[in-house]
Motif scaffolding. Structure first.
Motif, PDB file in Angstrom:
ATOM      1  N   ASN A  99      24.199  45.342  45.469  1.00 14.88           N
ATOM      2  CA  ASN A  99      25.512  44.754  45.005  1.00 14.88           C
ATOM      3  C   ASN A  99      26.833  45.151  45.628  1.00 14.88           C
ATOM      4  N   ILE A 101      30.288  45.417  47.276  1.00 12.45           N
ATOM      5  CA  ILE A 101      31.263  44.553  47.539  1.00 12.45           C
ATOM      6  C   ILE A 101      32.093  44.670  48.623  1.00 12.45           C
ATOM      7  N   THR A 102      31.857  44.103  49.824  1.00 10.40           N
ATOM      8  CA  THR A 102      32.610  44.284  51.041  1.00 10.40           C
ATOM      9  C   THR A 102      33.852  43.680  50.797  1.00 10.40           C
ATOM     10  N   GLU A 104      35.522  41.397  52.496  1.00 15.31           N
ATOM     11  CA  GLU A 104      35.386  40.020  52.507  1.00 15.31           C
ATOM     12  C   GLU A 104      35.177  39.529  50.920  1.00 15.31           C
ATOM     13  N   ASP A 105      34.204  40.228  50.435  1.00 17.62           N
ATOM     14  CA  ASP A 105      33.867  39.775  48.930  1.00 17.62           C
ATOM     15  C   ASP A 105      35.026  39.932  48.028  1.00 17.62           C
ATOM     16  N   TYR A 106      35.823  41.185  48.343  1.00 20.27           N
ATOM     17  CA  TYR A 106      36.900  41.436  47.559  1.00 20.27           C
ATOM     18  C   TYR A 106      38.204  40.237  47.663  1.00 20.27           C
ATOM     19  N   SER A 108      37.631  37.405  48.941  1.00 24.69           N
ATOM     20  CA  SER A 108      37.302  35.686  48.738  1.00 24.69           C
ATOM     21  C   SER A 108      37.045  35.693  47.115  1.00 24.69           C
ATOM     22  N   THR A 109      36.612  36.608  46.345  1.00 24.94           N
ATOM     23  CA  THR A 109      35.965  36.572  45.003  1.00 24.94           C
ATOM     24  C   THR A 109      36.815  37.291  43.826  1.00 24.94           C
ATOM     25  N   TYR A 110      37.085  38.651  44.324  1.00 24.21           N
ATOM     26  CA  TYR A 110      37.344  39.412  43.172  1.00 24.21           C
ATOM     27  C   TYR A 110      39.075  39.457  43.034  1.00 24.21           C
ATOM     28  N   CYS A 140      36.307  43.308  36.665  1.00 28.79           N
ATOM     29  CA  CYS A 140      36.709  43.280  38.341  1.00 28.79           C
ATOM     30  C   CYS A 140      37.209  44.599  38.823  1.00 28.79           C
ATOM     31  N   CYS A 144      35.586  47.030  41.814  1.00 27.33           N
ATOM     32  CA  CYS A 144      36.546  47.273  43.012  1.00 27.33           C
ATOM     33  C   CYS A 144      36.718  48.699  43.264  1.00 27.33           C
ATOM     34  N   GLN A 147      33.772  50.468  44.459  1.00 25.88           N
ATOM     35  CA  GLN A 147      33.431  50.476  45.687  1.00 25.88           C
ATOM     36  C   GLN A 147      34.570  50.641  46.682  1.00 25.88           C
TER      37      GLN A 147
END
Length: 342
Positions: A99, A101-102, A104-106, A108-110, A140, A144, A147
């Protein structure tokens, strides 16, 4: 039951207990979020190298504990239990690593979730219901931080709030003089109210990044933003209007005047020097102690204030039990007392 049977039963109970502890540990590791396991995981398991190298997988760290003094058969069973515990821990670690969190994930999502919540908190009016999940936002932020996205998140938060305050400042600049004081009061109160929710939501970022690496505090940083982007730009327009309102009773409500003066003092105490008499009405002990030679001047100020009140329709009430002029000197005495005169 013979002695060998009793030993075997005892080893089974130990085995079940060790396996249960390992399963519970795995469950606690995966149910991370905004609950009581958050601090444990953040400090003990999920932080980067600052938390120290991984613990050695020696016998004292296994779920089965140290069994060096027991018979060979018992040690074998304990070793098996320790192996099961180690497998459970490894599986738990693998689940966490899956799981990741890249950046990009941060982005676009978080962060979009945090961005939306901050927007609502900054623009809410007192008493408004905000349809956001504080638990979700808190989670969230927590993930973050774990990560290693604290630096990016702090930068995004500061930029977000700075842009908001710059818009607030432009709106105040466009306000007419008769609405300027009231709108500044609303902007100040709304922002300080928003901080009461924003700062707790980012408590993990504050604790493990801002305080640790920047040696600062999130609340202080956010108050400084309002000072720099709003208050400093408007103080020289605001102060003359406040002084004018002070000399004209009931031009603005006393609560509005008190909120603004106390707020300005919180933002920058040295602003007291711009209007000492105004600040002294709402902030205790901001003026030097009174001296006896100034009592006549205090009395004259009180008389002037009472005349202005009467001209604006304020009535004294029943004065039949007071000697003529008594209220003036009693007022001056109270004024001297408030200035520290003994």
């Amino acid at each position: 039951m013979d002695e060998d049977g009793m030993k075997e039963d005892g080893m089974k109970e130990e085995e079940e207990e060790d396996g249960g502890e390992a399963m519970m540990d795995d469950q606690n590791h995966n149910n991370w979020g905004a609950g009581v396991y958050g601090r444990y995981l953040l400090e003990e398991r999920l932080l980067p190298p600052a938390a120290g190298p991984p613990r050695p997988a020696g016998p004292e760290h296994n779920g089965g504990g140290l069994r060096g003094c027991e018979p060979a058969g018992t040690a074998g069973r304990a070793g098996a239990a320790g192996a099961i515990a180690a497998i459970n821990i490894s599986a738990s670690t693998s689940k966490f690593l899956m799981n990741v969190i890249t950046i990009e994930d941060y982005k676009s999502t978080y962060w979009p979730k945090l961005d939306s919540a901050i927007d609502q908190l900054l623009t809410q009016s007192p008493g408004d219901y905000i349809p956001i999940s504080y638990e979700q936002i808190y989670s969230c932020v927590y993930k973050c931080v774990c990560q290693q996205h604290s630096e990016q998140m702090y930068s995004d938060l500061i930029k977000k709030i700075t842009n908001h305050l710059e818009r607030v400042s432009k709106e105040l600049q466009a306000s007419p003089p008769d609405l300027y004081i009231e709108r500044f009061n609303i902007a100040l109160g709304q922002y300080m109210g928003a901080l009461q929710s924003i700062v707790p939501l980012f408590i993990y970022m504050n604790k493990f990044y801002i305080e640790t690496k920047l040696n600062r505090d999130l609340k202080d940083d956010l108050i400084k933003l309002f000072t720099e982007h709003v208050a400093e730009k408007h103080i020289y327009n605001l102060m003359p209007l406040l002084l004018e309102a002070q000399s004209t009773p009931f031009q603005i409500t006393p609560s509005t005047m008190a909120n603004i003066v106390k707020g300005l003092y919180t933002l920058r105490p040295e602003w007291v020097q711009m209007a000492p008499a105004l600040f002294s009405k709402f902030i205790p002990n901001v003026l030097p102690p009174a001296v006896e030679s100034e009592l006549q001047e205090y009395a004259a100020q009180d008389q002037k204030l009472q005349r202005e009140l009467i001209q604006n329709g304020f009535t004294r009430g029943d004065q039949s039990r007071k000697r003529p002029g008594e209220e003036l000197y009693s007022g001056s005495s109270a004024c001297a007392s408030s200035r520290g005169y003994r």
